[in-house]
Design a protein around this motif. Structure first.
Motif, short mmCIF file in Angstrom:
data_model
loop_
_atom_site.label_atom_id
_atom_site.label_comp_id
_atom_site.label_asym_id
_atom_site.label_seq_id
_atom_site.Cartn_x
_atom_site.Cartn_y
_atom_site.Cartn_z
N ILE A 1 -0.18 -4.88 -7.26
CA ILE A 1 -0.10 -3.47 -6.90
C ILE A 1 -1.23 -3.15 -5.94
CG2 ILE A 1 -0.11 -1.11 -7.82
CD1 ILE A 1 0.91 -2.49 -10.49
N ARG A 2 -0.85 -2.88 -4.71
CA ARG A 2 -1.84 -2.64 -3.67
C ARG A 2 -2.41 -1.23 -3.78
NH1 ARG A 2 -2.37 -7.56 -2.64
NH2 ARG A 2 -0.91 -8.63 -1.28
N LYS A 3 -3.35 -0.98 -2.89
CA LYS A 3 -4.06 0.30 -2.86
C LYS A 3 -3.05 1.48 -2.85
CE LYS A 3 -7.60 2.35 0.06
NZ LYS A 3 -8.34 2.19 1.32
N GLU B 1 6.06 2.78 -3.86
CA GLU B 1 6.40 3.00 -5.28
C GLU B 1 7.65 2.22 -5.63
OE1 GLU B 1 6.71 7.01 -6.71
OE2 GLU B 1 4.71 7.50 -5.97
N GLU C 1 0.82 -1.22 0.00
CA GLU C 1 0.00 0.00 0.00
C GLU C 1 0.85 1.27 0.00
OE1 GLU C 1 -4.16 -1.24 2.15
OE2 GLU C 1 -3.20 0.62 2.72
N ILE D 1 -4.12 -4.81 -10.21
CA ILE D 1 -4.01 -3.44 -9.72
C ILE D 1 -5.23 -3.11 -8.85
CG2 ILE D 1 -3.56 -1.04 -10.38
CD1 ILE D 1 -2.89 -2.18 -13.22
N ALA E 1 -8.03 2.37 -10.59
CA ALA E 1 -6.77 1.72 -10.99
C ALA E 1 -6.36 2.21 -12.38
CB ALA E 1 -6.93 0.21 -10.99
N ALA F 1 -0.59 2.19 -4.58
CA ALA F 1 0.82 1.92 -4.91
C ALA F 1 1.07 2.11 -6.41
CB ALA F 1 1.19 0.50 -4.50
N LYS F 2 2.37 2.12 -6.75
CA LYS F 2 2.70 2.34 -8.17
C LYS F 2 3.94 1.53 -8.54
CE LYS F 2 3.96 5.96 -11.44
NZ LYS F 2 4.28 7.36 -11.65
N GLY G 1 -4.24 2.19 -7.61
CA GLY G 1 -2.91 1.70 -7.95
C GLY G 1 -2.56 2.07 -9.39
#
Lengths: 406, 240
Positions: free
Chosen positions: A194-196, A168, A165, A222, A254, A198-199, A226
């Motif tokens: 790819i969690r909440k 990056e 979360e 995603i 997403a 995140a990138k 994300g």
């Protein structure tokens, strides 16, 4: 039956199953037996061609990197993070340390997709696990190198990448092989989570040779807000390459962006594309590809599925045949399954317009300079949010190809 | 400076210009009138060596040198510059980069763009999504960077609003060194339909292209007036 034995069973059943796309490869042509290569510090690495790796975006000095992973044939020779909160571990080891990681195996890529996924399971030879812990942002990119050294080797790797979360991760994944004489088959499974909030920015730069066959298989999940940015650059000859990563946009807001830049010289066969399934409101997807053929074949695919209202997607494919008997086949596909989806595509394939060349010649450029300028512009994709270091790598790959064109 | 002698030009076997004779002296500005399809753009393209315009006979000389068979970039290097009527879009090439590619007298792209209110276009792809007026200004910007001795302008006022036509007129005057008199070195050949450009750029002579060749060389204002009153075909009765 446990999950793992179920996976094995499915792999066994699929080991002769041809892929949906791309020329079929006789797996018996290759060997999975490779000599062991010892683990090394970065400063001790000599066996690999540093310049070749540099061209694939991998800097052996490790300078300005948040971690480095190098696998030669089936041996991991270096795997270490250089930033707190970022994990870089060989997959085999990571599965021992984190039993929960089994739950991430073969979840966004199906093991029985085709004989290549089956092979990756049945002849598993490591790969990398890269994770950013919650809230951690990689200061520099993490670099991963998958290298073929032995003759006629079949490398089968399985990567798992998790951005927890609000974290990056920038990853440069450079692939190369030692020499055209060696040949080889690279099969790479990559599963991204790819969690909440995140990138992940994942830039894959391929630097294979004309005797290498390549079959990456990637899936990306995603979650809410994300972001997944995928940049793929292949400017060097390869015998045949087929990839079709699929992104599952399951969380509200997403976003996925796929960009690819390809140069197909004579004798080269690319079947490259991506798929996105947008199944949450406000999901966004963009796919941009540039394919240049100087005699090779490019099948450029793009597929989007809009499953719920209020999603948006755009697909753009441009191809240019520069010389010789090249072929570019663009296959864009939009599949709307709900009211109120907003998806579009544009595709254009052709030769360089004579009037563009002459326009530049009227400004004082020679014909060769004009063509090179147009090609450079054509291959330039403005990729939103691309870290400067990755942009440099892509520009350098274009520069190298540019010289070979002239 | 420019001498065209008995020039006949064809495109894909079809004659588009026939027996053209034209001389532009150093410092001279010439207006070129003519109805649609008469060959005006073809003449500019042939002078620049562009397109599939094949010289069947005759000669083009620039500063005393025969340039009939030279490629466009050699003509550009010798001092000929052209403003295209419908310039193509060059994707991925920023206007700023285009200006940097052009050999110029050292002025920065920013300085040049400021003159034509085009600063915000420097980071855009050349001609991509430009309006009619913006296209003309971007063309002029490149010509100013190029600083040619002979300027070929293809309908500089078409598609331009009244405010911008003044700006464009000023830039053309500068390009043609209209502030200089005896020492003026720049020559120009300007295609115009409406003649509006004459309100901003004084021309020394005018001529009319009718039926693929040049007729009625003389005072540009008188020629324009004659066309307005009697049409292009009346030029055929004038002395060549």
């Amino acid at each position: 039956m446990s999950d793992l034995s179920e996976i094995k069973k499915k792999a066994e059943e699929a080991k002769e199953k041809p892929a949906t796309y791309g020329p079929d490869i006789d797996l018996e042509r290759y060997t999975t037996e490779a000599p062991e290569h010892d683990e090394k510090e970065l400063s001790e690495i000599e066996i690999v061609d540093r310049q070749k790796l540099l061209n694939a975006g991998v800097d052996i000095s490790g300078k300005d990197r948040s971690g480095t992973f190098i696998q030669v044939d089936s041996s991991v020779i270096h795997s270490a993070p250089s930033q707190e909160g970022i994990e870089v571990i060989p997959t085999r080891r990571a599965l021992e340390i984190y039993p929960w990681l089994e739950d991430y195996l073969w979840k966004v890529v199906q093991v029985n997709t085709d004989k290549y996924t089956a092979r990756a399971e049945l002849e598993f030879q490591n790969g990398y696990f890269i994770r950013a812990l919650p809230g951690v942002k990689s200061i520099f990119p993490v670099q991963a190198c998958l290298y073929l050294k032995s003759e006629n080797i079949n490398q089968n790797i399985h990567n798992i990448i998790i951005a927890e979360e609000n974290s990056e991760l920038d990853i440069i994944n450079g692939c190369a092989n030692e020499s055209p004489e060696a040949g080889g088959l690279h099969i790479g499974i990559s599963e991204f989570y790819i969690r909440k909030g995140a990138k992940i920015t994942f830039s894959m730069i391929h630097n294979w040779t004309e005797t290498t066959a390549v079959r990456p298989r990637s899936g990306i999940r995603i979650e809410e807000n994300g972001v997944f940015v995928n940049n793929y650059v292949c400017m060097h000859p390869v015998e045949s390459l087929q990839l079709f990563p699929t992104a599952f946009l399951v969380g509200k807001g997403a976003t996925a962006r796929f960009s690819s830049i390809l140069l197909a010289e004579k004798g080269v066969y690319f079947d490259v594309g991506s798929k996105a399934i947008l199944s949450a409101p406000e999901a966004r997807c963009e796919m941009v590809s540039r394919a240049l053929s100087t005699g090779g074949t490019v099948i450029a695919r793009g597929s989007m599925v809009g499953e719920v209202p209020d999603i948006k997607g755009h697909l753009e494919c441009r191809g240019m045949i520069l010389k010789g008997e090249g072929r570019i086949h663009s296959i864009p596909e939009l599949d709307a399954r709900a009211e109120g989806v907003d998806m579009s595509h544009e595709a254009a394939v052709g030769k360089i317009a004579r009037e563009e060349i002459e326009y530049l010649m009227a400004r004082g450029l020679t014909e060769e300079e004009a063509v090179a300028t147009i090609v450079r512009g054509f291959m330039r994709v403005d990729i939103e949010g691309l870290p400067p270091i990755l942009k440099e790598q892509i520009d350098r790959a274009i520069e190298i190809a540019d010289k070979s064109l002239l | 400076m420019l001498e065209i002698e008995n020039l006949t030009v064809s495109v894909e076997g079809k004659v588009v210009l026939e027996n053209i004779n034209l001389e532009i002296e150093r410092g001279e500005t010439r207006m070129l009138f003519g109805e649609n399809g008469s060959g005006k753009t073809s003449l500019l393209m042939a002078i620049m060596g562009l397109g599939n315009y094949k010289v069947e006979s005759g000669q083009i000389r620039f500063k005393g040198e025969d340039i009939t068979d030279l490629p466009p970039y050699e003509r550009a290097k010798r001092g000929i510059g052209i403003m295209f009527q419908r310039p193509p879009t060059i994707r991925g090439l920023k206007l700023k980069e285009m200006l940097e590619l052009i050999e110029n007298n050292g002025e920065s792209p920013e300085e040049l763009a400021r003159k034509l209110n085009l600063s915000e276009f420097l980071e855009r792809d050349v001609n991509m999504g430009f309006s009619g007026g913006e296209l003309k200004k971007a063309e002029l910007l490149q010509l100013i960077a190029q600083n040619p001795d002979l300027v070929l302008l293809d309908e500089p006022e078409s598609g331009v609003d009244l405010v911008n036509i003044s700006l464009i007129g000023t830039a053309i005057r500068e390009l043609l060194q209209k502030d200089l008199h005896k020492s003026r070195m720049k020559g120009g050949l300007i295609i115009t339909h409406s003649g509006y450009i004459l309100d901003y750029v004084e021309a020394d002579k005018g001529c009319v292209l009718v039926n693929k060749t040049i007729w009625c060389t003389g005072n540009p204002h008188e020629i324009l007036q004659g066309i307005r009153e009697r049409g292009y075909q009346a030029c055929l009765t004038c002395q060549k």
